[in-house]
Design an enzyme around this catalytic site. Sequence first.
Site, PDB file in Angstrom:
ATOM      1  N   CYS A  92       0.847  -1.206   0.000  1.00 30.24           N
ATOM      2  CA  CYS A  92       0.000   0.000   0.000  1.00 30.24           C
ATOM      3  C   CYS A  92       0.874   1.245   0.000  1.00 30.24           C
ATOM      4  CB  CYS A  92      -0.901   0.027   1.228  1.00 30.24           C
ATOM      5  SG  CYS A  92      -2.341  -1.044   1.142  1.00 30.24           S
TER       6      CYS A  92
ATOM      7  N   ASN B 195       0.853 -15.422  -6.281  1.00 30.37           N
ATOM      8  CA  ASN B 195       0.747 -16.328  -5.139  1.00 30.37           C
ATOM      9  C   ASN B 195      -0.444 -15.907  -4.269  1.00 30.37           C
ATOM     10  OD1 ASN B 195       3.094 -17.933  -5.653  1.00 30.37           O
ATOM     11  ND2 ASN B 195       4.360 -16.208  -4.978  1.00 30.37           N
TER      12      ASN B 195
ATOM     13  N   HIS C 184      -0.490  -9.004  -5.709  1.00 32.42           N
ATOM     14  CA  HIS C 184       0.541  -8.577  -6.659  1.00 32.42           C
ATOM     15  C   HIS C 184       0.762  -9.654  -7.701  1.00 32.42           C
ATOM     16  CE1 HIS C 184       2.491 -10.553  -3.198  1.00 32.42           C
ATOM     17  NE2 HIS C 184       3.380 -11.024  -4.049  1.00 32.42           N
TER      18      HIS C 184
HETATM   19  P1  AMP Z   1       5.125 -13.298  -2.585  1.00 30.51           P
HETATM   20  O1  AMP Z   1       5.899 -14.443  -2.025  1.00 30.51           O
HETATM   21  O2  AMP Z   1       4.402 -13.638  -3.848  1.00 30.51           O
HETATM   22  O3  AMP Z   1       4.256 -12.622  -1.547  1.00 30.51           O
HETATM   23  O4  AMP Z   1       6.235 -12.250  -3.061  1.00 30.51           O
HETATM   24  C1  AMP Z   1       6.567 -11.107  -2.365  1.00 30.51           C
HETATM   25  C2  AMP Z   1       7.679 -10.441  -3.143  1.00 30.51           C
HETATM   26  O5  AMP Z   1       7.800  -9.110  -2.700  1.00 30.51           O
HETATM   27  C3  AMP Z   1       9.057 -11.096  -2.975  1.00 30.51           C
HETATM   28  O6  AMP Z   1       9.557 -11.445  -4.268  1.00 30.51           O
HETATM   29  C4  AMP Z   1       9.891 -10.003  -2.315  1.00 30.51           C
HETATM   30  O7  AMP Z   1      11.233 -10.002  -2.781  1.00 30.51           O
HETATM   31  C5  AMP Z   1       9.155  -8.753  -2.715  1.00 30.51           C
HETATM   32  N1  AMP Z   1       9.255  -7.626  -1.803  1.00 30.51           N
HETATM   33  C6  AMP Z   1       8.986  -7.619  -0.467  1.00 30.51           C
HETATM   34  N2  AMP Z   1       9.139  -6.385   0.042  1.00 30.51           N
HETATM   35  C7  AMP Z   1       9.489  -5.585  -1.002  1.00 30.51           C
HETATM   36  C8  AMP Z   1       9.793  -4.203  -1.126  1.00 30.51           C
HETATM   37  N3  AMP Z   1       9.758  -3.389  -0.070  1.00 30.51           N
HETATM   38  N4  AMP Z   1      10.144  -3.717  -2.336  1.00 30.51           N
HETATM   39  C9  AMP Z   1      10.191  -4.539  -3.418  1.00 30.51           C
HETATM   40  N5  AMP Z   1       9.904  -5.858  -3.367  1.00 30.51           N
HETATM   41  C10 AMP Z   1       9.572  -6.375  -2.175  1.00 30.51           C
END
Ligand code: AMP
Length: 115
Positions: free
Chosen positions: A10, A88, A101
């Site tokens: 967000c 996911n 996402h």
């Molecule tokens: P998921 O496992 O599908 O929830 O993926 C979450 C993704 O968000 C992972 O690939 C993380 O590397 C990425 N992620 C988490 N925090 C951040 C952030 N602050 N900026 C960019 N990517 C992020």
Amino acid sequence: MSQHEDCIFCKIANHVIESNYVYEDDLVAAFRDMSPLAPTHVLVVPKDHYEHIADAVPAETIAAMVHAVDEVAKAEGIDHSGFRVVANAGDDAGQAVHHLHFHVLGGHRLGDDFA
Ligand code: AMP
């Protein structure tokens, strides 16, 4: 619809925290994953908060996310070479960030797993 106060996506999607943006419009933002698993690893995120793809997401928001995927693929030059979109949802999928996402992955030959 609204944002959740302590949700990192967000904050990034609404520029409370800045990130490395690739595309943005009124409904969605796309920014680079902080731990990229491929040469292109971009996250497409709605500005309003939804837990995951099955959280009663409005059709307009889904359409905006799909449009953003197209824009990201073109901007990254992977629209012809190919790319993967992953969403996911929940624990068995290993969802770590509980804000909807799409991962957009490409830029090399992707394996049978996530990237
Ligand atoms: P998921 O496992 O599908 O929830 O993926 C979450 C993704 O968000 C992972 O690939 C993380 O590397 C990425 N992620 C988490 N925090 C951040 C952030 N602050 N900026 C960019 N990517 C992020």
